[in-house]
Design an enzyme around this catalytic site. Sequence first.
Site, PDB file in Angstrom:
ATOM      1  N   GLY A 175      21.896 -72.054 -50.940  1.00  0.00           N
ATOM      2  CA  GLY A 175      21.696 -70.752 -51.569  1.00  0.00           C
ATOM      3  C   GLY A 175      22.585 -70.684 -52.801  1.00  0.00           C
ATOM      4  O   GLY A 175      23.786 -70.975 -52.717  1.00  0.00           O
TER       5      GLY A 175
ATOM      6  N   GLN B 299      13.989 -72.975 -44.362  1.00  0.00           N
ATOM      7  CA  GLN B 299      14.997 -71.904 -44.479  1.00  0.00           C
ATOM      8  C   GLN B 299      14.441 -70.564 -44.007  1.00  0.00           C
ATOM      9  O   GLN B 299      15.185 -69.711 -43.522  1.00  0.00           O
ATOM     10  CB  GLN B 299      15.473 -71.767 -45.938  1.00  0.00           C
ATOM     11  CG  GLN B 299      16.302 -72.921 -46.443  1.00  0.00           C
ATOM     12  CD  GLN B 299      15.464 -73.959 -47.145  1.00  0.00           C
ATOM     13  OE1 GLN B 299      14.290 -74.136 -46.826  1.00  0.00           O
ATOM     14  NE2 GLN B 299      16.052 -74.669 -48.088  1.00  0.00           N
TER      15      GLN B 299
ATOM     16  N   ASP C 226      17.424 -69.453 -58.316  1.00  0.00           N
ATOM     17  CA  ASP C 226      18.491 -70.443 -58.494  1.00  0.00           C
ATOM     18  C   ASP C 226      18.937 -70.519 -59.942  1.00  0.00           C
ATOM     19  O   ASP C 226      20.083 -70.891 -60.224  1.00  0.00           O
ATOM     20  CB  ASP C 226      18.025 -71.810 -58.005  1.00  0.00           C
ATOM     21  CG  ASP C 226      18.039 -71.831 -56.498  1.00  0.00           C
ATOM     22  OD1 ASP C 226      17.056 -71.347 -55.904  1.00  0.00           O
ATOM     23  OD2 ASP C 226      19.047 -72.263 -55.909  1.00  0.00           O
TER      24      ASP C 226
END
Length: 346
Positions: free
Chosen positions: A46, A194, A235
Amino acid sequence: MIRTLYWEDGKLYLLDQSLLPATVKYILCTTPEEVALAIRNMVVRGAPLIGVAAAYGVVLAAWNYRGPGERLPQYLEDVFRLLQDTRPTAVNLFWALERMERVCRQNTDKPPATLARALLGEAERMFAADLAANRAIGDYGEKLFSRSVRILTICNAGTLATCGYGTALGIVRSCFAKGKLNMVYACETRPVLQGARLTVWELQQDGIPVTLITDGMAGYLMQAGQVDGVVVGADRIAANGDTANKIGTYSLAVLAHYHQVPFYVAAPLTTIDFSLPSGHDIPIENRAADEVHKVMGHYITLPEVQTLNPAFDVTPCQLITAIITDRGVARPPYTRSLVSLPAGGE
Ligand code: MRU
């Protein structure tokens, strides 16, 4: 609240996300090498959490340094390179390391113990700032939804991806707190799962309603009119709003556009890379074939089959309804709206 990492008595403890949801276990790190390995192997993952974990990796380097003082700068330079080389896509990693480098520069003449304490202070400030940023994102994002909302998300952009509360899941939490949330649809998020392993687990801890779907089911749900908004993390966001996020995000954005479902990106300002004019130049990490060959360590295909494993894709800004940050909500054209967001105090 789940603690993704914590510092205690000169040691760093990381929640091992590769074992969730079956096992809740913290791993102990005393060296930057251990932290680098944990980032590379996605024990911590993350974007915001990778940045803060790397910062603590630098703290460990200075904290446990016992060599001659004059060799410390060279050692730290090697540590920075090691941590930078772990994962290429999340810009938060490079942002956090730059902040730690600045602290090193400001303390060049100081003894290692003084530098170590200054670095620890900086890592702790980043941790606290990330948590506050996520709460702000939650507040801004919640206001975009009316009653009984059904939100679809991918990967894990929650507490587990941050220092707490989450970005996309921060908005989910704020909607839930206001009694507005009907359901979260969590895409399982192959190859590393995830969504299935992490998002489901952390939402269930908070009693938030969640339905797990396989990645191929998102279009079916949107076609059936069962999704009011897609909310994803990021991201790296380029200056024009193009957004890199977990592989599969782009497909969701195309589907949302076709079905006229709002598509939101949730991220702190630290995820915006103003040095990149567009998403074209965002480096995309390619990961090991094993992640595609296997599910939870077990082969699901022929071991010799060729695979592709880009960990992220880039969603063009034209498909993004709004970018929800800790400094407010940016709308197209992003080239103008992102730079107009008020900068933070740090
Ligand atoms: O490969 P991962 O698990 O590190 O990917 C994480 C994501 O893609 C998240 O959506 C992103 O980092 C945002 S987290 C707040």
